[in-house]
Design an enzyme around this catalytic site. Sequence first.
Site, PDB file in Angstrom:
ATOM      1  N   LYS A  90      11.692  -8.846   1.720  1.00  0.00           N
ATOM      2  CA  LYS A  90      10.833  -7.689   1.471  1.00  0.00           C
ATOM      3  C   LYS A  90       9.582  -8.137   0.704  1.00  0.00           C
ATOM      4  O   LYS A  90       9.640  -9.112  -0.063  1.00  0.00           O
ATOM      5  CB  LYS A  90      11.600  -6.604   0.717  1.00  0.00           C
ATOM      6  CG  LYS A  90      12.100  -7.021  -0.680  1.00  0.00           C
ATOM      7  CD  LYS A  90      11.041  -6.779  -1.729  1.00  0.00           C
ATOM      8  CE  LYS A  90      11.388  -7.409  -3.049  1.00  0.00           C
ATOM      9  NZ  LYS A  90      10.303  -7.361  -4.033  1.00  0.00           N
ATOM     10  N   ASP A 168       5.468  -5.049  -5.551  1.00  0.00           N
ATOM     11  CA  ASP A 168       6.481  -6.003  -5.109  1.00  0.00           C
ATOM     12  C   ASP A 168       7.846  -5.623  -5.685  1.00  0.00           C
ATOM     13  O   ASP A 168       8.815  -5.517  -4.932  1.00  0.00           O
ATOM     14  CB  ASP A 168       6.098  -7.428  -5.488  1.00  0.00           C
ATOM     15  CG  ASP A 168       7.107  -8.440  -4.978  1.00  0.00           C
ATOM     16  OD1 ASP A 168       7.022  -8.821  -3.807  1.00  0.00           O
ATOM     17  OD2 ASP A 168       7.995  -8.838  -5.755  1.00  0.00           O
TER      18      ASP A 168
END
Length: 308
Positions: A90, A168
């Site tokens: 991811k 993030d």
Amino acid sequence: MTELRIAIVGFGKIARDQHVGAIAATAGATLAAVASRNASLPGVPHFATIEELLEKGPPIDAVSLCTPPQVRRAQAAAALAAGKHVMLEKPPGTGVAELDPLIAMAEEAKRTLFATWHSRYAPAVEPARAWLLTQRIKSVHINWKEDVRVWHPGQGWIWEPGGLGVFDPGINALSILTRILPRPVFVTAAELAFPANCQAPIAANLTLSDIGGLPVTAEFDFRQTGPQSWDILVETDQGRMTLSGGGRRMAIDGETVAEAPDQEYRELYGRFVKLTATGARDVDLAPLRLVADAFLLGRRNIVEPFVD
């Protein structure tokens, strides 16, 4: 059972800390090679680039892309074109639209494309989801704050366009949110704090809602020192549910009802092995869409420069 031979592409902190051990602990998976310009693993064949890996490397069935998101699209396309299954760390890319051609390639090649959200595999996430299905939810607040110098030391890519900055880690919270709530949510407003010398935010406050008007707020900050905060608080008509530790612990009105050790990445690789058995795809872009909308709707505020 045939072992899924996996190559890790990009051998930074997350690959070393999580992926290597998770592959070793996953039945039906084996680490066959590493591709990285800057790092290698003793005893494992090493190549500088994914192109060199695909051309000169040992036989592999799949690649796990752990490189910065700015380069993953091209790497995923190369792997799919070579007939390999692909697992994406991811976030799955730097934008939403760039994933569509990869999904089409994977479907045509009958290969797995797996966009992973490791925090969804935290042990208390599914119990939280099940409990919330039985409740009337009144509000949700996310408090997700950590020290970037601890978790991303010297990683300049995170401050570049596409690096996401505080999103993030923040996208981990959004991946849990979009899993546990019974209805989709959308961003209605955002405040983004950009260091004067960076192209990605160091902090963000989001306001979200669902079609029924559920109030959802989120605070993300990369400047937290001391204890780190990875908490989601959900007020319901039957009390407050707290997910803490990034989804590892669930409590109702302060009483723990679910808690277990972290096995997120082992669960990810178990899922990957099952998907590749049939060439199935799993690409949920809901968390990435929320981040994209936060950038689209966000008010940009300039704050002091960031020095690593």
